[in-house]
Design a protein around this motif. Sequence first.
Motif, PDB file in Angstrom:
ATOM      1  N   THR A  36      50.818  31.319  36.397  1.00  0.00           N
ATOM      2  CA  THR A  36      50.066  32.286  35.453  1.00  0.00           C
ATOM      3  C   THR A  36      49.070  33.042  35.672  1.00  0.00           C
ATOM      4  OG1 THR A  36      51.501  31.185  33.436  1.00  0.00           O
ATOM      5  CG2 THR A  36      49.909  32.963  33.185  1.00  0.00           C
ATOM      6  N   PHE A  37      47.794  31.946  36.349  1.00  0.00           N
ATOM      7  CA  PHE A  37      46.544  32.390  36.776  1.00  0.00           C
ATOM      8  C   PHE A  37      46.853  33.182  38.033  1.00  0.00           C
ATOM      9  CE2 PHE A  37      42.379  31.451  38.724  1.00  0.00           C
ATOM     10  CZ  PHE A  37      41.732  31.961  37.775  1.00  0.00           C
ATOM     11  N   ILE A  38      47.705  32.972  39.084  1.00  0.00           N
ATOM     12  CA  ILE A  38      47.890  33.692  40.322  1.00  0.00           C
ATOM     13  C   ILE A  38      48.318  34.975  40.088  1.00  0.00           C
ATOM     14  CG2 ILE A  38      49.287  33.624  42.269  1.00  0.00           C
ATOM     15  CD1 ILE A  38      48.884  30.206  42.422  1.00  0.00           C
ATOM     16  N   VAL A  39      49.153  34.995  39.097  1.00  0.00           N
ATOM     17  CA  VAL A  39      49.789  36.447  38.608  1.00  0.00           C
ATOM     18  C   VAL A  39      48.844  37.181  38.071  1.00  0.00           C
ATOM     19  CG1 VAL A  39      51.483  37.390  37.210  1.00  0.00           C
ATOM     20  CG2 VAL A  39      52.174  35.589  38.442  1.00  0.00           C
ATOM     21  N   PHE A  40      47.993  36.792  37.123  1.00  0.00           N
ATOM     22  CA  PHE A  40      46.930  37.643  36.698  1.00  0.00           C
ATOM     23  C   PHE A  40      45.741  37.807  37.699  1.00  0.00           C
ATOM     24  CE2 PHE A  40      42.335  36.804  35.475  1.00  0.00           C
ATOM     25  CZ  PHE A  40      42.277  38.159  34.662  1.00  0.00           C
ATOM     26  N   LEU A  41      45.505  36.974  38.714  1.00  0.00           N
ATOM     27  CA  LEU A  41      44.632  37.461  39.864  1.00  0.00           C
ATOM     28  C   LEU A  41      45.201  38.305  40.637  1.00  0.00           C
ATOM     29  CD1 LEU A  41      43.198  33.942  41.201  1.00  0.00           C
ATOM     30  CD2 LEU A  41      42.042  35.657  39.741  1.00  0.00           C
ATOM     31  N   ASN A  46      41.638  43.947  41.540  1.00  0.00           N
ATOM     32  CA  ASN A  46      40.599  45.224  42.094  1.00  0.00           C
ATOM     33  C   ASN A  46      39.463  45.320  41.037  1.00  0.00           C
ATOM     34  OD1 ASN A  46      42.426  45.901  44.303  1.00  0.00           O
ATOM     35  ND2 ASN A  46      43.774  47.365  43.090  1.00  0.00           N
ATOM     36  N   LYS A  47      39.849  44.617  39.588  1.00  0.00           N
ATOM     37  CA  LYS A  47      38.887  44.771  38.830  1.00  0.00           C
ATOM     38  C   LYS A  47      37.718  43.503  38.795  1.00  0.00           C
ATOM     39  CE  LYS A  47      42.075  47.079  35.847  1.00  0.00           C
ATOM     40  NZ  LYS A  47      42.884  46.718  34.550  1.00  0.00           N
ATOM     41  N   LEU A  48      38.067  42.575  39.585  1.00  0.00           N
ATOM     42  CA  LEU A  48      37.235  41.369  39.728  1.00  0.00           C
ATOM     43  C   LEU A  48      35.984  41.533  40.644  1.00  0.00           C
ATOM     44  CD1 LEU A  48      39.911  38.292  39.600  1.00  0.00           C
ATOM     45  CD2 LEU A  48      38.408  39.073  37.782  1.00  0.00           C
ATOM     46  N   LEU A  53      35.512  36.533  41.683  1.00  0.00           N
ATOM     47  CA  LEU A  53      36.412  35.976  42.804  1.00  0.00           C
ATOM     48  C   LEU A  53      36.183  34.692  43.174  1.00  0.00           C
ATOM     49  CD1 LEU A  53      36.870  39.182  45.042  1.00  0.00           C
ATOM     50  CD2 LEU A  53      38.550  38.244  43.663  1.00  0.00           C
ATOM     51  N   ILE A  54      34.805  34.309  43.123  1.00  0.00           N
ATOM     52  CA  ILE A  54      34.338  32.871  43.366  1.00  0.00           C
ATOM     53  C   ILE A  54      34.881  31.896  42.438  1.00  0.00           C
ATOM     54  CG2 ILE A  54      32.328  31.526  43.708  1.00  0.00           C
ATOM     55  CD1 ILE A  54      31.009  33.983  45.196  1.00  0.00           C
TER      56      ILE A  54
END
Length: 111
Positions: A36-41, A46-48, A53-54
């Motif tokens: 779920t976290f990978i899908v969110f990333l 583009n918005k992070l 990202l770190i």
Amino acid sequence: MPTIEDVIKVHEKVSALSNAPLAIIAGAIWTFIAITFIVFLFKERNKLSLKGLIYSFFSLVILFSVIGYLSFTIKDYQFSMNEKKWEENYLHPYLEALPEKKNTYRIFLRL
């Protein structure tokens, strides 16, 4: 003939099997959280910001560390051994191989 160390070691592995269902469920839940976290990333890449990202990278490292630990824990469980097999293959042969100690007793009777 198994030694007492072998008997104890295998019994500890058999006793640890009671935690196996909990470890499997925890592994499945943490894997779901990581996916779920990978899908969110991927959706929000583009918005992070760089700081985001770190933090995301360190969060992924922590998630994969937990999943790896649980995977190795599950892998170490010996599912082929149960209490009955432990008694048949380790405990009974060990007990039968122990030397018998015969003591002679003298009975003194007072008449």
